[in-house]
Motif scaffolding. Structure first.
Motif, mmCIF file in Angstrom:
data_model
loop_
_atom_site.group_PDB
_atom_site.id
_atom_site.type_symbol
_atom_site.label_atom_id
_atom_site.label_comp_id
_atom_site.label_asym_id
_atom_site.label_seq_id
_atom_site.Cartn_x
_atom_site.Cartn_y
_atom_site.Cartn_z
ATOM 1 N N SER A 1 -1.122 12.997 17.580
ATOM 2 C CA SER A 1 -1.511 12.931 18.931
ATOM 3 C C SER A 1 -1.779 11.383 19.331
ATOM 4 O O SER A 1 -1.339 10.902 20.471
ATOM 5 C CB SER A 1 -2.743 13.462 19.373
ATOM 6 N N ARG A 2 -2.366 10.883 18.352
ATOM 7 C CA ARG A 2 -2.524 9.294 18.458
ATOM 8 C C ARG A 2 -1.342 8.550 18.281
ATOM 9 O O ARG A 2 -1.051 7.451 19.018
ATOM 10 C CB ARG A 2 -3.783 8.806 17.482
ATOM 11 N N ALA B 1 0.481 8.840 21.507
ATOM 12 C CA ALA B 1 -0.053 8.027 22.728
ATOM 13 C C ALA B 1 0.380 6.531 22.376
ATOM 14 O O ALA B 1 0.661 5.743 23.421
ATOM 15 C CB ALA B 1 -1.356 8.044 22.784
ATOM 16 N N THR C 1 -4.967 7.775 24.164
ATOM 17 C CA THR C 1 -4.501 9.180 24.833
ATOM 18 C C THR C 1 -3.435 8.989 25.754
ATOM 19 O O THR C 1 -2.958 7.777 26.268
ATOM 20 C CB THR C 1 -5.737 9.773 25.351
#
Length: 96
Positions: A11-12, A15, A23
């Motif tokens: 997820s990081r 982003a 995010t």
């Protein structure tokens, strides 16, 4: 690595790749993460799939335990459990 950690880390990474922030929303992503993880020759961005790499590294360790006796990993398993086939099936440390 546990799957929850890999999901949070991806997820990081996603982003950072698309916005440089911690995010991101799905609308800001230019391609799907699965597509980004494809090799460049297959139309992807060549980002490593950490879940697949983690699985491969675990299989590599298992292969070393069963295949060779000169690796430190194989010697530790032999000293700790008597050999790879004598290791406990399940304990608080996890399974084989």
């Amino acid at each position: 690595m546990p799957q929850g950690f890999l999901d949070a880390y991806d997820s990081r990474r996603r982003a950072f790749l698309w916005s440089g922030e911690e995010t991101i929303s799905g609308a800001q992503c230019l391609v799907s993460w699965e597509r980004a993880c494809l090799p460049k020759k297959d139309g992807g961005l060549g980002v490593r799939d950490l879940s697949l790499q983690n699985t491969c590294l675990l299989l590599k360790l298992l292969h070393r335990v069963h295949d060779t006796t000169d690796s430190a990993w194989a010697r530790w398993i032999k000293a700790e459990f008597g050999g790879p086939l004598d290791a406990p099936v399940h304990n608080e440390a996890g399974t084989h």
